[in-house]
Design a protein around this motif. Sequence first.
Motif, mmCIF file in Angstrom:
data_model
loop_
_atom_site.group_PDB
_atom_site.id
_atom_site.type_symbol
_atom_site.label_atom_id
_atom_site.label_comp_id
_atom_site.label_asym_id
_atom_site.label_seq_id
_atom_site.Cartn_x
_atom_site.Cartn_y
_atom_site.Cartn_z
ATOM 1 N N ASP A 9 0.867 -1.170 0.000
ATOM 2 C CA ASP A 9 0.000 0.000 0.000
ATOM 3 C C ASP A 9 0.917 1.238 0.000
ATOM 4 N N ASP A 11 -0.277 5.108 0.780
ATOM 5 C CA ASP A 11 -0.575 6.146 1.775
ATOM 6 C C ASP A 11 -0.615 5.550 3.170
ATOM 7 N N PHE A 26 -6.176 18.842 -0.474
ATOM 8 C CA PHE A 26 -7.635 19.003 -0.623
ATOM 9 C C PHE A 26 -8.030 20.431 -0.251
ATOM 10 N N THR A 51 -12.192 5.612 1.193
ATOM 11 C CA THR A 51 -10.969 5.715 0.386
ATOM 12 C C THR A 51 -11.290 6.353 -0.961
ATOM 13 N N GLY A 53 -10.091 9.988 -3.235
ATOM 14 C CA GLY A 53 -10.319 11.417 -3.019
ATOM 15 C C GLY A 53 -11.684 11.904 -3.499
ATOM 16 N N ARG A 56 -14.238 10.533 -1.210
ATOM 17 C CA ARG A 56 -14.142 11.189 0.104
ATOM 18 C C ARG A 56 -14.835 12.547 0.080
ATOM 19 N N LYS A 85 -6.637 19.152 -6.683
ATOM 20 C CA LYS A 85 -6.018 18.551 -5.493
ATOM 21 C C LYS A 85 -4.776 17.751 -5.882
ATOM 22 N N THR A 122 -2.876 0.439 -4.377
ATOM 23 C CA THR A 122 -3.331 1.612 -3.638
ATOM 24 C C THR A 122 -4.585 2.210 -4.262
ATOM 25 N N THR A 124 -4.898 5.497 -4.254
ATOM 26 C CA THR A 124 -4.574 6.859 -4.677
ATOM 27 C C THR A 124 -4.308 6.940 -6.182
ATOM 28 N N LYS A 158 -10.592 0.048 -2.112
ATOM 29 C CA LYS A 158 -10.515 -0.596 -0.808
ATOM 30 C C LYS A 158 -11.650 -0.059 0.064
ATOM 31 N N ASP A 183 -1.587 -0.300 6.305
ATOM 32 C CA ASP A 183 -1.566 0.546 7.510
ATOM 33 C C ASP A 183 -2.963 0.804 8.062
ATOM 34 N N SER A 184 -4.009 0.327 7.374
ATOM 35 C CA SER A 184 -5.365 0.740 7.772
ATOM 36 C C SER A 184 -6.342 -0.431 7.720
HETATM 37 C C1 XBP Z 1 -5.427 6.051 0.263
HETATM 38 C C2 XBP Z 1 -6.585 6.872 0.035
HETATM 39 C C3 XBP Z 1 -6.551 7.909 -0.977
HETATM 40 C C4 XBP Z 1 -5.772 9.138 -0.635
HETATM 41 C C5 XBP Z 1 -6.118 10.232 -1.612
HETATM 42 O O1 XBP Z 1 -5.837 4.810 0.856
HETATM 43 O O2 XBP Z 1 -7.607 6.674 0.647
HETATM 44 O O3 XBP Z 1 -7.863 8.303 -1.179
HETATM 45 O O4 XBP Z 1 -6.119 9.590 0.672
HETATM 46 O O5 XBP Z 1 -5.811 9.859 -2.896
HETATM 47 P P1 XBP Z 1 -4.918 3.524 0.817
HETATM 48 P P2 XBP Z 1 -6.628 10.417 -4.177
HETATM 49 O O6 XBP Z 1 -3.668 3.876 1.556
HETATM 50 O O7 XBP Z 1 -5.678 2.473 1.571
HETATM 51 O O8 XBP Z 1 -4.698 3.124 -0.605
HETATM 52 O O9 XBP Z 1 -7.117 11.804 -3.831
HETATM 53 O O10 XBP Z 1 -5.645 10.403 -5.296
HETATM 54 O O11 XBP Z 1 -7.777 9.480 -4.384
#
Ligand code: XBP
Length: 252
Positions: A9, A11, A26, A51, A53, A56, A85, A122, A124, A158, A183-184
């Motif tokens: 992963d 982030d 953001f 998860t 952006g 979210r 962002k 990931t 992201t 995820k 990590d989550s």
């Molecule tokens: C990462 C995320 C992502 C980032 C933002 O989760 O949840 O949404 O916070 O990235 P993980 P984007 O570590 O479980 O993959 O804004 O590019 O979506």
Amino acid sequence: MSLQALIFDVDGTLADTERDGHRPAFNAAFREFGLDWDWDVPLYGKLLAVTGGKERMKHYVDTFRPDYQKQADFDDLVAELHKAKTRHYTAMLAEGNVPMRPGIERLLREAMDAGLRLAVATTTTPENVTALLEHSLGKGSSEWFEVIAAGDIVPAKKPAPDIYLWALEQMKLEPQACLAFEDSENGIRASRGAGLTTLVTVNDYTRDHDFSGAAVVLTDLGEPDAPATALSGAWQGQGYVTLESLKILHKT
Ligand code: XBP
Ligand code: MG
């Protein structure tokens, strides 16, 4: 089955990117668009439950801003906000101020030297991953990873297992031949859902998450001069995670 690949992963696992990286990016996008949205540190912790952006931001409006009047083109606005962002976030990464977490570079190099294959899984955006790797781990380091599974490449993010399944499919590997690093709670639900033995390293946002199903939960991967602590699980390694200790974890 012998250990053949490590899947990471990004982030919170490779680097602590959320509180001082994604979050202010953001907020910068919201200001740029004249919105009075502002995500402080505790609120962002709650928003991390979702998860992605774009997802979210929609969750924030639906849950925390009943006063906000959505226009017909709300999805387009979210897409534009997300582009802004990403621009702010990758510009921050380009300054090189987001370091890899303890032990990450050491372990990646040890794994590569031993011929293991590396991948990323990931939620992201892909360009965030390459920017982080290239600016914080070093030029060319994104090439260390055979597969970078990221962002909208699978529609279900995820905690769905899809991004891990996609990475495994690309590598033509069975989950039993790999270890995942998360990590989550959303992350481990995804990795375990794909059948992967998972090592968790916690951070300030995720310390209290439910990590049942983890092979081991550690503070971090540790370094010889900065040992990690095991929080749960059957960890037989010493103060820092080595390839040898991962092979033992993978077997048991
Ligand atoms: C990462 C995320 C992502 C980032 C933002 O989760 O949840 O949404 O916070 O990235 P993980 P984007 O570590 O479980 O993959 O804004 O590019 O979506
Ligand atoms: Mg994470």
